[in-house]
Design a protein around this motif. Structure first.
Motif, PDB file in Angstrom:
ATOM      1  N   LYS A 267       7.005   9.743   8.307  1.00 39.29           N
ATOM      2  CA  LYS A 267       5.714   8.979   7.847  1.00 39.29           C
ATOM      3  C   LYS A 267       5.936   8.412   6.480  1.00 39.29           C
ATOM      4  CE  LYS A 267       2.568  11.126  11.018  1.00 39.29           C
ATOM      5  NZ  LYS A 267       1.077  11.973  11.115  1.00 39.29           N
ATOM      6  N   GLU A 268       6.726   9.302   5.568  1.00 39.66           N
ATOM      7  CA  GLU A 268       6.923   8.909   4.217  1.00 39.66           C
ATOM      8  C   GLU A 268       7.815   7.645   4.182  1.00 39.66           C
ATOM      9  OE1 GLU A 268       7.616  11.915   5.643  1.00 39.66           O
ATOM     10  OE2 GLU A 268       5.839  12.976   4.374  1.00 39.66           O
ATOM     11  N   ILE A 269       8.807   7.691   4.967  1.00 45.93           N
ATOM     12  CA  ILE A 269       9.662   6.355   4.926  1.00 45.93           C
ATOM     13  C   ILE A 269       8.991   5.357   5.712  1.00 45.93           C
ATOM     14  CG2 ILE A 269      11.824   5.226   6.225  1.00 45.93           C
ATOM     15  CD1 ILE A 269      13.340   7.980   5.923  1.00 45.93           C
ATOM     16  N   PHE A 270       8.270   5.552   6.600  1.00 47.80           N
ATOM     17  CA  PHE A 270       7.353   4.283   7.506  1.00 47.80           C
ATOM     18  C   PHE A 270       6.440   3.841   6.469  1.00 47.80           C
ATOM     19  CE2 PHE A 270       3.545   2.984   9.639  1.00 47.80           C
ATOM     20  CZ  PHE A 270       4.314   2.100  10.678  1.00 47.80           C
ATOM     21  N   TYR A 271       5.604   4.526   5.613  1.00 45.87           N
ATOM     22  CA  TYR A 271       4.573   4.191   4.645  1.00 45.87           C
ATOM     23  C   TYR A 271       5.274   3.346   3.538  1.00 45.87           C
ATOM     24  CZ  TYR A 271       0.759   6.386   7.200  1.00 45.87           C
ATOM     25  OH  TYR A 271      -0.396   6.406   7.999  1.00 45.87           O
TER      26      TYR A 271
ATOM     27  N   SER B 176       1.990   1.104   3.771  1.00 44.43           N
ATOM     28  CA  SER B 176       0.694   1.968   3.806  1.00 44.43           C
ATOM     29  C   SER B 176      -0.436   1.126   3.303  1.00 44.43           C
ATOM     30  CB  SER B 176       1.090   2.946   2.902  1.00 44.43           C
ATOM     31  OG  SER B 176       1.291   2.658   1.420  1.00 44.43           O
ATOM     32  N   LYS B 177      -0.235  -0.247   2.678  1.00 41.72           N
ATOM     33  CA  LYS B 177      -1.244  -0.913   2.396  1.00 41.72           C
ATOM     34  C   LYS B 177      -1.977  -1.602   3.358  1.00 41.72           C
ATOM     35  CE  LYS B 177      -3.353  -3.307  -1.150  1.00 41.72           C
ATOM     36  NZ  LYS B 177      -4.130  -2.640  -2.179  1.00 41.72           N
ATOM     37  N   ILE B 178      -1.328  -1.800   4.603  1.00 38.48           N
ATOM     38  CA  ILE B 178      -1.904  -2.618   5.576  1.00 38.48           C
ATOM     39  C   ILE B 178      -1.856  -2.051   6.664  1.00 38.48           C
ATOM     40  CG2 ILE B 178      -0.737  -4.909   4.645  1.00 38.48           C
ATOM     41  CD1 ILE B 178       1.191  -4.884   6.587  1.00 38.48           C
ATOM     42  N   CYS B 179      -1.669  -0.859   6.886  1.00 40.58           N
ATOM     43  CA  CYS B 179      -1.390  -0.372   8.093  1.00 40.58           C
ATOM     44  C   CYS B 179      -1.410   1.443   8.027  1.00 40.58           C
ATOM     45  CB  CYS B 179      -0.562  -0.709   9.274  1.00 40.58           C
ATOM     46  SG  CYS B 179       0.967  -0.159   8.780  1.00 40.58           S
ATOM     47  N   GLY B 180      -2.031   2.091   9.040  1.00 40.84           N
ATOM     48  CA  GLY B 180      -1.775   3.386   8.927  1.00 40.84           C
ATOM     49  C   GLY B 180      -2.379   4.092  10.562  1.00 40.84           C
TER      50      GLY B 180
END
Length: 217
Positions: free
Chosen positions: A187-191, A80-84
């Motif tokens: 999204k929780e796992i992705f981020y 989540s720090k580098i993409c969204g």
């Protein structure tokens, strides 16, 4: 992921400057209304004296699990720090609908008079359906299909490096979908995925070597 694919070079420096650039970019996108306030949430991940990883959140150091041992010259952050995900700009005019079938070459495409506009070279990610987590490069201007979100990746990062990282976890993302009738990307796992941030030049070397290895398959 562990920095073993290509050698580290001292002259590359460290990733600390990249993290400052990323945070400044996110602040700018938030001011432009493209990111939400929650996207600015900040945490610091570090290796403790016991050689385990911890995440500094609200003044407390919380131990975190990592299957990988990152080089000391790298920083470690949540994805989540580098993409969204971005909704895309609403627009009007006649453009093709960039749905999954069209992008895979299995449909000639339907034309719409309005929608969420993306331009050639943007990246969009499936967030609904069996193949959630799959990323496509937009081949030309058009409207995103309803199962997509635009994928923002910080300009401070080497884009192919990040995309290869996401591809590495494609099975995890597909197998952890949420929802019964229509599965959605978790999204929780992705981020929450941990990604190592090498210096920029090392990112380029890793991406180039990865591309060469894929070409041999």
């Amino acid at each position: 992921i562990e920095g073993k694919l290509v050698p580290q070079c001292e002259e590359d420096g460290t990733a600390e400057d990249l993290l400052r650039e990323i945070q400044a970019e996110k602040q700018r996108l938030y001011a432009e209304g493209k990111l939400k306030k929650k996207d600015l949430a900040h945490s610091t991940i570090f290796r403790g004296e016991d050689n385990k990883y911890y995440e500094q959140i609200d003044g407390a150091a919380v131990p975190i699990e990592s299957d990988y041992d990152f080089p000391n010259s790298w920083d470690v952050v949540r994805l989540s720090k580098i993409c969204g995900f971005i909704d895309g700009e609403k627009n009007e005019g006649r453009f093709v609908c960039l749905d999954a079938k069209y992008l895979r070459g299995k449909s000639s495409g339907d034309y719409l008079n309005k929608g969420k506009f993306v331009t050639k070279g943007d990246n969009i990610i499936l967030v609904d359906g069996e193949n959630s987590g799959e990323v496509f490069a937009v081949p030309h201007d058009g409207y995103m299909g309803s199962t997509f979100k635009q994928l923002w990746v910080s300009e401070a990062m080497h884009l192919p490096y990040v995309l290869y990282f996401i591809q590495f976890y494609k099975d995890l993302l597909r197998n952890s979908k949420k929802g019964a009738a229509i599965p959605h990307l978790n999204k929780e796992i992705f981020y929450s995925l941990l990604i190592g941030i090498p210096p920029y030049q090392e990112q380029i070397r890793i991406a180039n070597t990865t591309r060469e290895l894929y070409a041999r398959l």
